[in-house]
Design an enzyme around this catalytic site. Structure first.
Site, PDB file in Angstrom:
ATOM      1  N   GLU A 115       0.831  -1.213   0.000  1.00  0.00           N
ATOM      2  CA  GLU A 115       0.000   0.000   0.000  1.00  0.00           C
ATOM      3  C   GLU A 115       0.861   1.256   0.000  1.00  0.00           C
ATOM      4  OE1 GLU A 115      -3.035  -0.096  -0.615  1.00  0.00           O
ATOM      5  OE2 GLU A 115      -3.851  -1.994   0.088  1.00  0.00           O
ATOM      6  N   THR A 166      -0.671   0.651 -10.250  1.00  0.00           N
ATOM      7  CA  THR A 166      -1.994   0.122  -9.886  1.00  0.00           C
ATOM      8  C   THR A 166      -2.779   1.080  -8.994  1.00  0.00           C
ATOM      9  OG1 THR A 166      -3.167  -1.881  -9.188  1.00  0.00           O
ATOM     10  CG2 THR A 166      -1.243  -1.216  -7.863  1.00  0.00           C
ATOM     11  N   ARG A 221       0.819   3.770  -3.242  1.00  0.00           N
ATOM     12  CA  ARG A 221       0.181   5.073  -2.993  1.00  0.00           C
ATOM     13  C   ARG A 221       1.219   6.165  -2.756  1.00  0.00           C
ATOM     14  NH1 ARG A 221      -5.596   3.696  -0.094  1.00  0.00           N
ATOM     15  NH2 ARG A 221      -5.552   1.487  -0.507  1.00  0.00           N
TER      16      ARG A 221
HETATM   17  C1  DMJ Z   1      -6.212   0.491  -4.944  1.00  0.00           C
HETATM   18  O1  DMJ Z   1      -5.424   0.664  -3.845  1.00  0.00           O
HETATM   19  C2  DMJ Z   1      -5.454  -0.139  -6.073  1.00  0.00           C
HETATM   20  O2  DMJ Z   1      -6.121   0.062  -7.267  1.00  0.00           O
HETATM   21  C3  DMJ Z   1      -5.239  -1.607  -5.858  1.00  0.00           C
HETATM   22  O3  DMJ Z   1      -4.631  -2.218  -6.967  1.00  0.00           O
HETATM   23  C4  DMJ Z   1      -6.560  -2.297  -5.604  1.00  0.00           C
HETATM   24  N1  DMJ Z   1      -7.294  -1.669  -4.555  1.00  0.00           N
HETATM   25  C5  DMJ Z   1      -7.462  -0.241  -4.577  1.00  0.00           C
HETATM   26  C6  DMJ Z   1      -8.622   0.254  -5.388  1.00  0.00           C
HETATM   27  O4  DMJ Z   1      -9.694  -0.555  -5.456  1.00  0.00           O
END
Ligand code: DMJ
Length: 633
Positions: free
Chosen positions: A265, A621, A269
């Protein structure tokens, strides 16, 4: 977190798209109407009853017609496929003019540079400028840096992307006028600003806003929402807000504290957000703060080199969760884009080496099903554990996404990544792909110990976008066909719900004679403001030019505004997408709503393919764009 009780909900006010707040409490509405009724004289009451009776008789045919329309059968009275109804849009207008932004072919220019700071807008023609001005009213130019996201200069920009020659089908199905699309673009910017207002007023510098309690959640204590939002603000041209946030990063953000963070995470992020903002702005502050990458490195000190899930960034210690020595497969295989980029920028190979080792091991592991991976991997012996469940949803999803995206990031020069990706997609087709009944929606289910389950997480809706990205990069054309089919399914996961918002998980019916395609279990009815469907809409629109994807996104945005907006600032996750009268807010605004959902919606409506070109950038992602490596072009 416990969902708020019904009593809590009486004090909550959610605002509709028009901006007006309302108290949605049924109790309040009942009491208020009853008081007014009692204040009327007997004669007045009788007159009202007679009028209501006459109106009821007169409007009966229209009402039944309307109700038939809402349950919206495509084929029969019980069917539930709803057609697209862009509620917040003016009367649809047929699109005859080709849009100037789409191409199906990847055409690469020959040059690339460091973080692109050239003022693309000064070099571009005035036509798109004035269109942008009308849409945003915020465009500014400052020296060489554009506040509309100066990400590529003209020389670097993708060529041949200005009309629909390559897309004979483009624009034929879109029903929305240019004016309406501009209003969607404005609406998404307003949505961001309203979210930001809540965050700023009640959660500034903290991880997540709790919009109903007007307070905040702390997860890592690192200003998660603020960092996740930086590049969104840059892309949207929100200069004032960006500067405020930047000054917090410059003066308040510190990683020198004893706090446990989740490796995955915080990588996607925080590290991803900082690196992407560095690239978009060229401001060294953000690269400097990306030193969080070095603080995350202790996670890789395990017997197998498969990283632990948690790291204390102050103490430099790492550990797995208390109950296991396993890590999640998606987590350890979806940190590569960020660490590889950190190595390239810092010239320190250790970051890339650590994440490449993970990929190398996973590539060789036994226990896959036709390229599909289990959900857990052990940090001691490096083997898959809890085998038998194969899903494209939670705990495996971004493994597949990062195979393709690493291959693109590195200039399509790493054959193992491509091999694993292609094999996995074949594995999906062979084992997980089915059609629902009665309408034949294509969906991706799961295998659980040899048994197929027609369960699909909303998280799986990243897949249409990823498949489309692969096809755009030269992978088989049938990937694009599948992308389009799955995109329709993901849209239906919204359209068939009473709020027009998707639940977290759906189950598809496969039995002949089913009356509806999608079922939702009680425990799965929540919506966390997730991005995956609008993310895929963005890719599909960029690559096909089909306006229907914009229309669908606009509809989803409208429903976020209708059911999740909190009038005092911010948006909230909800517990029940099936109850438009009582969606039951959860009192939490996830950072990815600003970092991903609203960014993808903005890019979907923006009609400017150079605003974060998909030939120049690869989105991590968490929707943070990182450059395709220069040597690749
Ligand atoms: C986000 O933190 C990212 O997209 C991750 O890959 C999946 N979960 C959340 C959004 O749904």
């Amino acid at each position: 977190m416990h969902p708020p009780s019904r009593q809590d909900y009486t004090s909550v006010s959610l605002a509709g798209p028009g901006g007006g707040s309302y108290n949605n409490s049924k109790q309040w509405r009942r009491q208020s109407c009853w008081r007014k009724w009692k204040q009327l004289s007997r004669l007045q009451r009788s007159l009202i009853l007679v009028i209501l009776f006459i109106c009821g008789v007169a409007s009966y045919p229209a009402v039944t017609e309307h109700l038939r329309g809402r349950s919206g059968g495509v084929a029969d009275g019980n069917s539930v496929l709803r057609t697209v109804v862009p509620h917040m849009l003016p009367e649809p207008v047929r699109q005859d003019q080709p849009s100037p932004e789409h191409t199906s072919q990847r055409k690469l220019s020959k040059k690339r540079g460091p973080p692109a700071l050239q003022n693309r807008l000064q070099k571009k023609g005035n036509a798109s400028d004035s269109e942008d001005k009308a849409a945003h009213g915020r465009k500014e130019q400052e020296g060489v840096i554009s506040w509309r996201g100066a990400v590529v200069d003209t020389e670097q920009a993708t060529e041949g992307h200005r009309d629909n020659e390559d897309h004979p089908a483009a624009n034929r199905t879109g029903k929305t006028s240019n004016k309406s699309r501009a209003s969607c673009l404005e609406a998404v910017q307003e949505t961001f600003l309203h979210s930001w207002k809540g965050y700023k007023d009640f959660a500034w510098g903290h991880d997540e806003l709790r919009p109903l309690s007007k307070s905040y959640n702390e997860w890592f204590g690192l200003g998660l929402t603020l960092i996740d939002s930086l590049d969104t603000m840059w892309i949207m041209g929100l200069k004032k807000e960006f500067e405020e946030a930047k000054s917090w990063v410059a003066t308040e953000l510190t990683f020198n504290k004893s706090v446990d963070v989740n490796l995955f995470e915080s990588t996607i992020r925080i590290l991803g957000g900082l690196l992407s903002t560095y690239h978009l702005t060229g401001d060294a502050l953000f690269l400097d703060r990306a030193d969080i990458g070095s603080r995350l490195m202790p996670a890789f000190n395990t017997p197998s080199k498969i990283p632990y899930s948690d790291v204390n960034i102050g103490r430099g210690t790492a550990h797995p969760p208390r109950w296991t020595s396993d890590s999640t497969v998606a987590e350890v295989t979806s940190i590569q884009l960020e660490f590889r980029e950190l190595s390239r920028l810092t010239q320190e190979p250790r970051y890339q080496a650590a994440v490449a080792e993970v990929m190398k091991q996973v590539h060789k592991l036994g226990g896959k099903l036709d390229g599909l991976v289990p959900m857990f991997i052990n940090t001691n012996n490096g083997q898959f554990t809890h085998q038998g469940i194969y899903t494209l949803g939670a705990r495996a999803d971004s493994y597949y996404e990062y195979l393709l995206k690493q291959w693109i990031q590195g200039g399509r020069t790493e054959p193992q990544l491509l091999e694993d990706y292609l094999q996995a997609i074949e594995g999906v087709k062979k084992n997980l792909l089915h059609k629902s009944s009665p309408h034949g929606l294509t969906f991706v289910g799961e295998i659980s110990h040899g048994q197929f389950s027609p369960k699909m997480d909303h998280l799986v809706c990243f897949l249409p976008g990823t498949l489309a990205l692969g096809a755009h990069n030269g992978l088989p054309a049938d990937h694009m066909d599948l992308a389009k089919e799955l995109m329709e399914t993901c849209y239906q996961m919204y359209a068939q719900m009473e709020t027009g918002l998707s639940p977290e998980i759906v189950h598809f019916n496969m039995h002949q004679g089913s009356t509806r395609d999608i079922d939702v279990k009680l425990a799965d009815r929540h919506n966390l403001l997730r991005p995956e469907t609008v993310e895929s809409l963005f890719y599909l629109y960029r690559f096909t030019g089909d306006r229907k994807y914009q229309d669908w996104g606009c509809e989803i945005l409208q429903n976020f505004n209708k059911y999740t907006k909190v009038s005092s600032g911010g948006y909230t996750s909800i517990n029940n997408v099936r109850d438009p009268d009582y969606p039951s807010p959860r009192d939490k605004m996830e950072s990815f709503f600003l970092g991903e959902t609203l960014k993808y919606l903005y890019l979907l409506f923006s009609d400017d393919p150079d605003l974060v070109s998909l030939d120049r950038y690869v989105f991590n992602t968490e929707a943070h764009p990182l450059p395709v490596w220069p040597s690749a072009v």
